[in-house]
Write an enzyme that holds these catalytic residues in place. Structure first.
Site, PDB file in Angstrom:
ATOM      1  CB  SER A 140      -1.390   0.429   1.279  1.00  0.00           C
ATOM      2  OG  SER A 140      -2.620   1.063   1.536  1.00  0.00           O
ATOM      3  CE  LYS A 166      -2.448   0.796   4.744  1.00  0.00           C
ATOM      4  NZ  LYS A 166      -1.880   2.005   5.390  1.00  0.00           N
ATOM      5  CE  LYS A 168      -5.302   3.550   2.428  1.00  0.00           C
ATOM      6  NZ  LYS A 168      -4.877   4.413   3.555  1.00  0.00           N
ATOM      7  CG  ASP A 193      -5.726   3.042   6.830  1.00  0.00           C
ATOM      8  OD1 ASP A 193      -6.296   3.627   7.769  1.00  0.00           O
ATOM      9  OD2 ASP A 193      -4.880   3.596   6.093  1.00  0.00           O
ATOM     10  CD  GLU A 220      -3.127   2.513   9.307  1.00  0.00           C
ATOM     11  OE1 GLU A 220      -2.460   3.534   9.080  1.00  0.00           O
ATOM     12  OE2 GLU A 220      -3.022   1.471   8.622  1.00  0.00           O
ATOM     13  CG  ASP A 245      -1.895   7.111   9.683  1.00  0.00           C
ATOM     14  OD1 ASP A 245      -1.088   8.031   9.875  1.00  0.00           O
ATOM     15  OD2 ASP A 245      -2.202   6.731   8.543  1.00  0.00           O
ATOM     16  CE  LYS A 269       0.709   6.813   6.658  1.00  0.00           C
ATOM     17  NZ  LYS A 269      -0.635   7.210   6.162  1.00  0.00           N
ATOM     18  N   GLY A 297       3.246   4.857   4.671  1.00  0.00           N
ATOM     19  CA  GLY A 297       3.667   5.602   3.498  1.00  0.00           C
ATOM     20  C   GLY A 297       2.602   6.548   2.984  1.00  0.00           C
TER      21      GLY A 297
END
Length: 375
Positions: A140, A166, A168, A193, A220, A245, A269, A297
């Site tokens: 990530s 991934k 952000k 995400d 996400e 999530d 998670k 995570g």
């Protein structure tokens, strides 16, 4: 052989570790992390370790390090100490009156699973019902100052062998960064995400729908946690699957999301769902619904990271999980050996319990507060 356990003492250690690279999400930037390590001591002298990997600020979820410390010390640990139990699934029943506080509960629940699997002489993954000997890891990446900086980070992780990246995203940092990464890596397993920062405004929805162009594995958590209807509406206009999530803290949340068709992928998670017991149940329910899952995570230290690896060995975890090597985040980790990824693959430990030794000397050196609760 009896497997009854009785915790006679429990300790909390607030441990502070610096990150090797600053990490920025849509809400904030962080350069170091405080996590709470949970230590449960059985009457036989056996020890089980868990990790409360809550953020320091109430941006991802309502809990913080301070609220988790209070809840664990005042309610969870007193409920556990002095009580006997045969299976780790029973431990959550000891604090059944405590609502929410999933991060705090997760640390104690994981410690109970580690203690029980150690007492049984089996690896944690086997205790959970895991079937894999290795887990595919993804990474990530946070929001960087420039697109060139982002491409440098992507290049570093792809070179290290990670098959999934991934990114952000946030309003104003979405379509163009993704376009740049996809142009350089047309075949990379790529997803984004948003951590719930978008709204259903025309501008935001237009940007989210524009991401369909880049053949992402998933988008996400675009909207706020409780906005399940907004997710369902967006999914009807997207080819790209929506992954939830923050929206799924409980099995009831998952049932609602499935009924509304608000998700096509689930990020499980351990911390967000209150521990391994609930996370495994979410995995089982998602399998029944035909929803692929992966393990997310929270920048866990080695204890929480090892628990994530064990969970990711369950058969329904068909997508790369956020179980990248310890060295990606920490120069020194609290377990030995650290979690290691070779060409994006992490081996599932076969040693009993957590599968790693806990470095109590390093923990002591980085502890900023500690407390003990006894029966």
């Amino acid at each position: 052989m009896s497997t009854e356990l009785k915790v006679i003492a429990a300790r909390l250690h607030r441990v502070r570790l610096p990150l090797v690279h600053a990490f920025r999400t849509s809400s904030h930037r962080k350069t170091m992390l405080d996590h709470i390590l949970v230590e449960l001591v059985d009457a036989s002298g056996a020890v089980g370790w868990g990790e409360i990997a809550s953020p320091s600020h109430p941006y991802y979820a309502p809990e913080t390090v301070e609220t988790c410390w209070h809840t664990a010390e005042r309610y969870l640990l007193p409920a556990v100490t002095g009580q006997s139990w045969d299976r780790p699934e029973q431990v959550a029943q000891l604090w059944a009156k405590v609502r929410g506080n999933q991060f705090a509960k997760a640390g104690v629940d994981v410690a109970a699973w580690v203690l029980w699997s150690s007492a049984r002489g089996v690896p944690l993954a086997q205790a959970l019902g895991g079937t894999r000997s290795e887990v595919i890891a993804g990474v990530s990446l946070g929001i960087e100052p420039t697109i060139d900086d982002l491409l440098t980070e992507v290049r570093r992780q792809v070179t290290a062998g990670y098959p999934r990246v991934k990114l952000k995203i946030a309003p104003g940092w979405d379509v163009e960064p993704v376009r740049a990464v996809r142009a350089d890596y047309p075949d990379l397993d790529l997803h984004v995400d948003a951590n719930g920062i978008y709204t259903e405004s025309v501008e935001h929805v237009t940007a989210l729908r524009a991401l369909d162009e880049f053949e992402l594995t998933m988008i996400e958590q675009p909207f706020a946690p409780r906005d399940l209807l907004a997710h369902a509406r967006l999914q009807r206009h997207l080819v790209t699957p929506i992954c939830l999530d923050e929206s799924v803290e409980t099995l009831a949340d998952l049932e609602t999301a499935v009924a509304l068709d608000s998700l096509r992928v689930l990020n499980i998670k351990v911390s967000r769902m209150g521990g391994l017991t609930a996370a495994r149940a979410a995995h089982d329910r998602a399998q029944q619904a035909g929803i692929p899952v992966w393990c997310g995570g929270m920048h866990e230290f080695g204890i929480g990271r090892a628990a994530n690896v064990a969970l990711s060995s369950l058969p329904g975890f068909s997508l790369p999980s956020d179980v990248s090597a310890s060295e990606k985040y920490y120069a020194q980790d609290v377990i030995s050996p650290p979690v290691i990824a070779r060409q994006g693959v992490v081996q599932v430990p076969t040693a009993t319990g957590l599968g790693h030794d806990v470095d109590t000397d390093l923990i002591a050196a980085h502890t900023v507060a500690t407390v003990e609760v006894t029966a």
